[in-house]
Enzyme design. Structure first.
Site, PDB file in Angstrom:
ATOM      1  N   HIS A 157       6.629  -0.503  -6.207  1.00 34.73           N
ATOM      2  CA  HIS A 157       5.874  -1.309  -5.239  1.00 34.73           C
ATOM      3  C   HIS A 157       4.399  -1.393  -5.642  1.00 34.73           C
ATOM      4  O   HIS A 157       3.816  -2.478  -5.663  1.00 34.73           O
ATOM      5  CB  HIS A 157       6.016  -0.719  -3.839  1.00 34.73           C
ATOM      6  CG  HIS A 157       5.145  -1.390  -2.817  1.00 34.73           C
ATOM      7  ND1 HIS A 157       5.356  -2.686  -2.392  1.00 34.73           N
ATOM      8  CD2 HIS A 157       4.043  -0.957  -2.148  1.00 34.73           C
ATOM      9  CE1 HIS A 157       4.431  -3.019  -1.508  1.00 34.73           C
ATOM     10  NE2 HIS A 157       3.616  -1.987  -1.348  1.00 34.73           N
ATOM     11  N   LYS A 190      -2.005  -4.100   9.906  1.00 36.55           N
ATOM     12  CA  LYS A 190      -0.904  -3.139   9.959  1.00 36.55           C
ATOM     13  C   LYS A 190      -0.689  -2.526  11.344  1.00 36.55           C
ATOM     14  O   LYS A 190       0.262  -1.764  11.512  1.00 36.55           O
ATOM     15  CB  LYS A 190      -1.190  -1.981   8.980  1.00 36.55           C
ATOM     16  CG  LYS A 190      -1.388  -2.415   7.548  1.00 36.55           C
ATOM     17  CD  LYS A 190      -0.063  -2.501   6.822  1.00 36.55           C
ATOM     18  CE  LYS A 190      -0.295  -2.769   5.348  1.00 36.55           C
ATOM     19  NZ  LYS A 190       0.972  -2.817   4.626  1.00 36.55           N
ATOM     20  N   ASP A 222       0.245   6.675   6.435  1.00 39.69           N
ATOM     21  CA  ASP A 222       1.164   5.882   5.616  1.00 39.69           C
ATOM     22  C   ASP A 222       0.780   6.058   4.153  1.00 39.69           C
ATOM     23  O   ASP A 222      -0.371   5.852   3.779  1.00 39.69           O
ATOM     24  CB  ASP A 222       1.109   4.405   6.016  1.00 39.69           C
ATOM     25  CG  ASP A 222       2.336   3.642   5.536  1.00 39.69           C
ATOM     26  OD1 ASP A 222       3.377   4.278   5.265  1.00 39.69           O
ATOM     27  OD2 ASP A 222       2.257   2.411   5.425  1.00 39.69           O
ATOM     28  N   ASP A 226       7.246  -1.183   8.503  1.00 37.50           N
ATOM     29  CA  ASP A 226       5.787  -1.265   8.624  1.00 37.50           C
ATOM     30  C   ASP A 226       5.378  -2.735   8.510  1.00 37.50           C
ATOM     31  O   ASP A 226       5.044  -3.227   7.431  1.00 37.50           O
ATOM     32  CB  ASP A 226       5.143  -0.416   7.517  1.00 37.50           C
ATOM     33  CG  ASP A 226       3.637  -0.361   7.649  1.00 37.50           C
ATOM     34  OD1 ASP A 226       3.124  -0.633   8.753  1.00 37.50           O
ATOM     35  OD2 ASP A 226       2.967  -0.041   6.647  1.00 37.50           O
ATOM     36  N   TYR A 284      -9.029  -5.609   3.315  1.00 41.13           N
ATOM     37  CA  TYR A 284      -8.707  -4.255   2.849  1.00 41.13           C
ATOM     38  C   TYR A 284      -9.731  -3.636   1.896  1.00 41.13           C
ATOM     39  O   TYR A 284      -9.711  -2.425   1.678  1.00 41.13           O
ATOM     40  CB  TYR A 284      -7.299  -4.190   2.245  1.00 41.13           C
ATOM     41  CG  TYR A 284      -7.175  -4.538   0.780  1.00 41.13           C
ATOM     42  CD1 TYR A 284      -7.200  -5.861   0.367  1.00 41.13           C
ATOM     43  CD2 TYR A 284      -7.008  -3.543  -0.178  1.00 41.13           C
ATOM     44  CE1 TYR A 284      -7.067  -6.181  -0.969  1.00 41.13           C
ATOM     45  CE2 TYR A 284      -6.870  -3.859  -1.521  1.00 41.13           C
ATOM     46  CZ  TYR A 284      -6.908  -5.173  -1.912  1.00 41.13           C
ATOM     47  OH  TYR A 284      -6.780  -5.491  -3.242  1.00 41.13           O
ATOM     48  N   GLN A 299      -4.548  -8.822   5.574  1.00 36.86           N
ATOM     49  CA  GLN A 299      -4.732  -7.644   4.718  1.00 36.86           C
ATOM     50  C   GLN A 299      -5.619  -7.959   3.501  1.00 36.86           C
ATOM     51  O   GLN A 299      -6.525  -7.200   3.159  1.00 36.86           O
ATOM     52  CB  GLN A 299      -3.356  -7.157   4.256  1.00 36.86           C
ATOM     53  CG  GLN A 299      -3.379  -5.872   3.414  1.00 36.86           C
ATOM     54  CD  GLN A 299      -1.968  -5.430   3.008  1.00 36.86           C
ATOM     55  OE1 GLN A 299      -0.974  -5.978   3.478  1.00 36.86           O
ATOM     56  NE2 GLN A 299      -1.897  -4.450   2.141  1.00 36.86           N
TER      57      GLN A 299
END
Ligand code: CA
Length: 418
Positions: free
Chosen positions: A137, A256, A130, A236, A247, A243
């Site tokens: 974004h 995810k 991904d 997704d 992360y 997250q």
């Protein structure tokens, strides 16, 4: 294929599936094994049934590649076979071909109304990557979670940033997904365990590769599109609170991989040719291996709707695939520049596709701006993230000079945590 060509199969105005589309998928009907199909209008066409009757003899394609529960064996045949099948179908189903019409309409197992079939996962996904290729974004997320003055990290304009995801949890449209549970740290104090409170979607496109490469080799931007079989809509699903806590330093993990959803029809790159457009200007200039020539973006309108239980769907986003800063050729060149090999059936997500305005943001995180701007649904209720029993609907289509090519929908109902 001529834009004016029509089919003897009925295609309603506004349909995503004129004879110029001819997407590929896997379908099943009661009592029959899943096999390959295409679609014109609201009619699903069995490719194995046609192949068994020698309709594709000229192409040299082995009929058994269509008699499989995934498209991988057909996709592996490469571009000449993809083109040959498209040419054959275009001829068989064109409006003037009355001989074919009469034969096929009188043969039982070739045509099915779309409402009578179940669509399955179109490919067995091998490896899944991904990317994070929408500058809008990445900037929005940077503003919300880091430093508004330096929203983009220093590498972002130089590298198509991505991570290796998990393929086992990629499922087809219509598969309900339960709210995931996990570890979060809401007060930045002690972590807690429970269902995510920030269930989100990410509006993405994904492409499927159709030609393997050996370990140690690279795919250039000029070669990349020969490896791209086609594209899908991709939701997704993401748990933002999980997250946020997990992360750093290695990227998304359990936030995810609890369910990632694709549309059932793969639209080939060949069908999308009329909709090429230039991408955004890339500044500063990219390194030589990421340079490319020609138009590598595609003008695909993308919508997201949320439907609460018992209410009408409300559109919360209209975006476009053309906004992508990094294109598919650059993504594939970057993925392989170190010698990483690719396989037939690999899937590459674009990353959330946000546009420049707030009504074109591709996730609830951005649309509701971290919970500060609730969105009103058709039944008067509001959302900052996705509630249990909400259905997320994504649509995608291209339109130009009277030709419309679409992807259909990816539909996902969210169920309570178990
Ligand atoms: Ca994503």
């Amino acid at each position: 294929m001529n834009n004016n060509r029509t089919s003897w199969i009925n295609v309603e105005p506004g349909s995503d599936f004129p004879i110029q589309n001819l997407p590929l998928g896997i379908f099943s009907v009661p009592g029959k094994a899943p096999s390959a199909a295409t679609r014109i209008g609201d009619t699903v066409i069995s490719l194995y049934s046609l192949a068994k009757r020698c309709f594709f003899e000229k192409t040299g394609i082995d009929q058994e590649v269509f008699n499989k529960p995934e498209l991988n064996d057909f996709i592996a045949l490469g571009k000449p076979a993809w083109h040959g099948l498209r040419e054959s179908l275009s001829e068989i189903f064109r409006a003037e071909n009355l001989l074919m019409r009469d034969y096929i309409q009188n043969t039982e197992d070739i045509l099915s109304p779309v409402q009578d079939v179940e669509m399955m996962m179109p490919v067995k996904v091998g490896d899944y990557t991904d990317f994070y290729s929408s500058i809008e974004h990445a900037t929005n997320v940077g503003i919300m979670f880091r430093d508004p003055a330096n929203a983009l990290l220093p590498n972002w304009r130089h590298i198509p940033v991505g991570y290796h995801g998990r393929s086992s949890s990629i499922v087809v449209s219509g598969t309900p997904i339960h709210r995931p549970k996990g570890q979060t740290n809401p007060g930045n104090n002690e972590p807690v365990f429970g269902p995510t409170k920030e269930f989100d979607f990410e509006l993405e496109m994904a492409f499927i590769t159709g030609q393997a490469t050996p370990l140690g080799s690279s795919v250039s931007t000029a070669e990349a599109e020969d490896h791209v079989f086609g594209l899908l809509l991709f939701n997704d699903l993401s748990a933002r609170d999980i997250q946020r806590w997990e992360y750093v330093p290695l990227g998304p993990f359990l936030s995810k991989n609890f369910g990632s959803v694709v549309s059932p029809w793969i639209v080939t790159l060949e069908a999308l040719e009329p909709f090429r457009v230039p991408g955004p200007v890339q500044e500063p200039a990219v390194l030589p291996y990421l340079k490319f020539s020609g138009d590598k973006n595609f003008d695909i309108t993308l919508d997201v709707l949320i439907q609460p239980e018992g209410a009408d769907p409300a559109r919360v986003c209209r975006s476009n695939f053309r906004y992508m800063y990094w294109n598919m050729a650059q993504q594939l060149a970057h993925q392989t520049v170190n010698g990483c090999n690719i396989n037939v059936g690999d899937m590459y997500g674009s990353g959330t596709i946000s546009g420049p305005t707030s009504d074109s943001f591709g996730s609830m995180l951005e649309i509701a701006w971290k919970g500060t701007k609730p969105v009103t649904m058709a039944d008067g209720t509001t959302r900052t993230f996705i509630n249990d029993n909400d259905t997320i609907i994504m649509k995608g289509f291209c339109e130009k000079d009277g030709l419309r090519i679409g992807f259909g929908e990816v539909v996902t109902k969210i169920l309570a945590a178990i």
